[in-house]
Design a protein around this motif. Structure first.
Motif, short mmCIF file in Angstrom:
data_model
loop_
_atom_site.label_atom_id
_atom_site.label_comp_id
_atom_site.label_asym_id
_atom_site.label_seq_id
_atom_site.Cartn_x
_atom_site.Cartn_y
_atom_site.Cartn_z
N GLU A 117 122.65 9.03 15.86
CA GLU A 117 121.41 9.67 15.43
C GLU A 117 120.20 9.27 16.28
O GLU A 117 119.09 9.74 16.03
CB GLU A 117 121.12 9.32 13.96
N ARG A 177 117.75 8.94 19.68
CA ARG A 177 117.37 9.64 20.90
C ARG A 177 117.23 8.62 22.03
O ARG A 177 117.08 7.43 21.78
CB ARG A 177 116.08 10.42 20.69
N THR A 232 119.64 13.98 20.17
CA THR A 232 120.25 12.72 19.76
C THR A 232 121.52 12.51 20.59
O THR A 232 122.05 13.44 21.20
CB THR A 232 120.62 12.74 18.27
#
Length: 260
Positions: free
Chosen positions: A139, A141, A100
């Motif tokens: 949070e 990616r 992340t």
């Protein structure tokens, strides 16, 4: 201002002696602390090779590189590597797809012990604020991010180490025009707020005109002209510089203000 980076008579070649290709040919360049320098030229002109040599990724066959007045050897120590950071053209290839955004930034802070362990989470939030990304990005990616968001994360990662010199290597060329403008504004803002010294490698003359104090024009591994941006663009002294300016694509109504 004093010179933060001094490149003196640097030559970089690749290949065996008889068939060597000289990518950087006897280049001398001084970059003042707190300044913004734009390096322009066609592909293969030696721009990126020169900066990779500054970072220690290429070894020069001749010449020297000094940083903060100290000559750099073949290997960069940890403090020097922290102080000189690069942002690349395609951030998607440099961000770990399994991590992340928050863990990527936190890892940089922990590995390099930039802040105490108890301050890492807070500093991640500060870095996201610094590059104008929302807290929820922490949070996400990389595959969930837009090109502009990825580039801002890459800039935040570089800034995590609190560098004195930030090198942007075609950092906006893969972005659309509107997103480019946002990243340019961000770089200008970061320079003003942090005092970081900026070097921009670019094909985009408008970018250099907007963001930089000094322009450096390279061709065939050599610097053919350098000087204050306004003077160089208004009255180039080298025919190649004049050709670059004349050949730069211009949209209807495109001016320096349009980049803003």
């Amino acid at each position: 201002m004093s010179a933060l980076l001094e490149i003196e008579n640097v030559t970089v070649s690749f290949g065996r002696r008889k068939h060597a290709i000289t990518a950087v040919d006897n280049v001398t360049l001084h970059v003042e602390k707190g300044s913004a320098t734009g390096i322009v030229g066609e592909s293969g002109s030696g721009k990126s090779t020169l900066m990779r040599t500054v970072l220690g990724l290429n070894r020069p066959q001749a010449g020297s590189v000094r940083f903060r007045g100290a000559e750099l050897g073949a290997r960069r120590d940890l403090a020097t590597r922290r102080a000189m950071q690069m942002v690349f053209q395609d951030p998607g290839t440099t961000l770990n797809p399994a991590r992340t955004v928050g863990s990527t930034l936190a890892e940089m802070l922990r590995v390099h012990r930039v802040v105490p362990a108890e301050r890492v989470d807070a500093r991640v939030g500060e870095l996201l604020d610094l590059v104008h990304l929302p807290a929820e990005i922490r949070e996400a990616r990389p595959h969930r991010l837009s090109g502009g968001q990825k580039q801002r994360v890459a800039i935040a990662r570089a800034l995590a180490l609190e560098p004195e010199l930030l090198i942007a290597d075609e950092a906006t060329s893969a972005l659309d025009v509107i997103v480019q403008a946002g990243v340019l504004d961000l770089l200008a803002e970061l320079r003003a707020s942090t005092g970081v010294t900026l070097i921009c490698i670019s094909h985009d003359l408008d970018l250099v005109r907007y963001l930089c104090d000094t322009a450096v024009v390279m061709r065939h591994g050599r610097i053919v002209e350098q000087g204050p941006v306004a003077e160089l663009f208004a009255a180039p002294s080298d025919p190649y510089t004049a050709e670059l300016i004349a050949a730069a694509p211009t949209l209807p109504g495109s001016t320096e203000e349009s980049v803003r």
